[in-house]
Design a protein around this motif. Structure first.
Motif, PDB file in Angstrom:
ATOM      1  N   VAL A   1       0.221   3.994  -5.891  1.00 51.69           N
ATOM      2  CA  VAL A   1       0.701   3.412  -4.636  1.00 51.69           C
ATOM      3  C   VAL A   1       1.140   4.564  -3.741  1.00 51.69           C
ATOM      4  O   VAL A   1       2.140   5.230  -4.012  1.00 51.69           O
ATOM      5  CB  VAL A   1       1.886   2.456  -4.891  1.00 51.69           C
TER       6      VAL A   1
ATOM      7  N   MET B   1       2.649   5.989  -0.397  1.00 54.92           N
ATOM      8  CA  MET B   1       3.520   5.569   0.709  1.00 54.92           C
ATOM      9  C   MET B   1       3.845   6.806   1.542  1.00 54.92           C
ATOM     10  O   MET B   1       3.448   7.920   1.195  1.00 54.92           O
ATOM     11  CB  MET B   1       4.786   4.920   0.127  1.00 54.92           C
TER      12      MET B   1
ATOM     13  N   PRO C   1       5.814  -3.958   5.422  1.00 58.01           N
ATOM     14  CA  PRO C   1       5.663  -2.731   4.633  1.00 58.01           C
ATOM     15  C   PRO C   1       6.565  -1.599   5.103  1.00 58.01           C
ATOM     16  O   PRO C   1       6.154  -0.451   5.133  1.00 58.01           O
ATOM     17  CB  PRO C   1       4.177  -2.381   4.862  1.00 58.01           C
TER      18      PRO C   1
ATOM     19  N   GLY D   1       3.779   5.838  -8.244  1.00 59.02           N
ATOM     20  CA  GLY D   1       3.620   5.911  -6.793  1.00 59.02           C
ATOM     21  C   GLY D   1       3.981   7.289  -6.270  1.00 59.02           C
ATOM     22  O   GLY D   1       4.501   8.140  -7.010  1.00 59.02           O
TER      23      GLY D   1
ATOM     24  N   CYS E   1       3.690  -8.178   2.249  1.00 60.09           N
ATOM     25  CA  CYS E   1       2.916  -7.361   1.292  1.00 60.09           C
ATOM     26  C   CYS E   1       3.597  -7.375  -0.080  1.00 60.09           C
ATOM     27  O   CYS E   1       4.747  -7.808  -0.207  1.00 60.09           O
ATOM     28  CB  CYS E   1       2.832  -5.919   1.805  1.00 60.09           C
ATOM     29  N   ARG E   2       2.887  -6.892  -1.071  1.00 63.60           N
ATOM     30  CA  ARG E   2       3.464  -6.677  -2.405  1.00 63.60           C
ATOM     31  C   ARG E   2       3.396  -5.199  -2.720  1.00 63.60           C
ATOM     32  O   ARG E   2       2.335  -4.581  -2.600  1.00 63.60           O
ATOM     33  CB  ARG E   2       2.662  -7.433  -3.471  1.00 63.60           C
ATOM     34  N   ILE E   3       4.522  -4.626  -3.120  1.00 61.11           N
ATOM     35  CA  ILE E   3       4.566  -3.211  -3.488  1.00 61.11           C
ATOM     36  C   ILE E   3       5.180  -3.104  -4.880  1.00 61.11           C
ATOM     37  O   ILE E   3       6.310  -3.567  -5.084  1.00 61.11           O
ATOM     38  CB  ILE E   3       5.430  -2.389  -2.484  1.00 61.11           C
ATOM     39  N   LEU E   4       4.465  -2.518  -5.808  1.00 58.00           N
ATOM     40  CA  LEU E   4       4.933  -2.364  -7.194  1.00 58.00           C
ATOM     41  C   LEU E   4       5.538  -3.666  -7.717  1.00 58.00           C
ATOM     42  O   LEU E   4       6.646  -3.691  -8.262  1.00 58.00           O
ATOM     43  CB  LEU E   4       5.949  -1.217  -7.282  1.00 58.00           C
TER      44      LEU E   4
ATOM     45  N   LYS F   1       0.419   2.383   1.738  1.00 62.15           N
ATOM     46  CA  LYS F   1       0.667   0.965   1.460  1.00 62.15           C
ATOM     47  C   LYS F   1       2.010   0.521   2.044  1.00 62.15           C
ATOM     48  O   LYS F   1       2.267  -0.668   2.221  1.00 62.15           O
ATOM     49  CB  LYS F   1       0.657   0.712  -0.054  1.00 62.15           C
ATOM     50  N   ALA F   2       2.903   1.485   2.299  1.00 65.48           N
ATOM     51  CA  ALA F   2       4.203   1.168   2.896  1.00 65.48           C
ATOM     52  C   ALA F   2       4.761   2.445   3.499  1.00 65.48           C
ATOM     53  O   ALA F   2       4.311   3.547   3.164  1.00 65.48           O
ATOM     54  CB  ALA F   2       5.169   0.626   1.844  1.00 65.48           C
TER      55      ALA F   2
END
Ligand SMILES: Cc1cc2nc3c(=O)[nH]c(=O)nc-3n(C[C@H](O)[C@H](O)[C@H](O)COP(=O)(O)O)c2cc1C
Length: 364
Positions: A282, A284, A72, A249, A62-65, A304-305
């Protein structure tokens, strides 16, 4: 005996840690009702797997920020990790990096942010921030985190004071004398010493700025261009404020049930936050994540994570960096099995309808 689940590492840690440290790591606030709820609430969600969907390849990346991650799951900030094992924060962060996870360093770490950056250069690192009465201390931490290549600031918003953790009061918790709060100098580095009660609560009461408000997010944003994540949100109302004040986030969290007892489990608070701001920030979550299907459920509900706190400390206590590597590999395998058995090749395949509250079934 082979360690096959996160609880196996916890059991090992219980036999290794001395009482002062173990009680500090494991405790929740008050009667510890929410501590149990953080787990029970996951078990009240039922999986609704889909079948016949070709799962020869399962990819949880995944891609986070803006950061590419292997999966994740990251490691939440937990204070004073060298009490668990001499590998401390560097061991934990290296293990996270090898697993493709984010590592969040606590302000109250026993390794300085500079040493952590030098010791775990290949790990995606975020820095967790507390706001001190003496603002120059916080400013220095922000500058240090920027210089050392941390990718985001995680502002803990649920801790103007610390919750009442009874065992720490009974034990008169102090940081063992050979350790220090490594991001600070002089008296501040040696400040976690009992004055008659819990040394950590006394330190926080004397040092942290309990007057902070949402305006301080604006103060922080003027100070830095790093993304800001508000950690410790449990309501839609505060999630909306986090958006208004420009946070990038949110971590839905009850601080591992260590602040105020009888708040909802993090997973119970997640839906209202996702509904309020899930398309804009985002979102989390941490709190009670112990197995692959917990990660899956949080993602299905809209996170998302997710992050783990105690499991990483326990794995560190069991066997330092390699203990954490082993625990993360157990957890990752478990997520991959869950994805395969629910018919999900990628995280995008994890849908809200794949999880239902137990009440959906109790009508039968
Ligand atoms: C021993 C311990 C120390 C912690 N220290 C911090 C900290 O310094 N800063 C912070 O924001 N949260 C801290 N937390 C909260 C964690 O970041 C996280 O919210 C929590 O541990 C997640 O729940 P889990 O332990 O069930 O995974 C701490 C939690 C524990 C258990």
């Amino acid at each position: 005996m082979e360690l096959v689940c996160v609880e196996d590492f916890e059991r090992q840690a219980y036999s290794k840690l001395e009482k002062n440290a173990l009680d500090y790591y494991k405790s929740g606030a008050g009667e510890q009702f929410t501590l149990g709820l953080n787990r029970e609430a996951f078990n009240r969600l039922r999986m609704r797997p889909r079948v016949l969907r070709n799962v020869t390849q399962v990819d949880p990346s995944c891609r986070i920020l803006g950061q590419q991650l292997g999966w994740p799951l990251g490691i939440a900030p937990t204070a004073m990790q060298k009490m668990a094992h001499s590998d401390g924060e560097i061991g934990n962060a290296r293990a996270a990096g090898k697993a493709g996870s984010i590592f969040i360093l606590s302000t109250l770490s026993t390794t300085s942010l500079e040493d952590l950056a030098a010791g775990a250069p290949d790990t995606c690192k975020w820095f967790q921030l507390y706001i001190y009465k003496e603002r120059s201390l916080t400013e220095k931490l922000v500058r240090g985190a920027e210089r050392a290549g941390f990718k985001a600031l995680v502002l803990t918003v649920d801790a103007p004071v610390f919750g009442h953790r009874r065992a720490d009061v009974r034990n008169k918790f102090s940081l063992p004398p050979h350790l220090r709060l490594a991001n600070f100098q002089g008296d501040q580095a040696n400040g976690v010493v009992t004055m008659g009660g819990s040394g950590i609560n006394e330190y926080v009461a004397s040092q942290f700025d309990a007057s902070i408000t949402w305006q301080d997010i604006s103060w922080l944003k003027k100070l830095t261009r790093l993304p800001i994540i508000a950690k410790g949100i449990l309501t839609a109302e505060d999630a909306v404020l986090a958006r208004e004040f420009g946070c990038d986030g949110i971590i839905v969290s009850n601080h591992g049930a260590r602040q105020i007892d009888t708040v909802p489990a993090s997973i119970e608070a997640l839906p209202e936050v996702v509904k309020a701001v899930g398309n804009d920030l985002v979102v989390m979550l941490d709190g009670g994540i112990r197995q692959g299907n917990d990660i899956f459920k949080a993602l299905a509900v809209g996170a998302k994570a997710v992050f783990i706190g105690r499991p990483a400390v326990y794995a560190l206590a069991y066997n330092g960096q390699s203990g954490v590597e082993q625990m993360l590999s157990v957890l990752r395998k478990d997520l991959e099995i869950t994805m395969a058995l629910t018919g999900c090749q990628t995280l995008a395949d994890i849908q809200p309808a794949m999880v239902a509250h137990e009440s959906t079934y109790s009508k039968l």
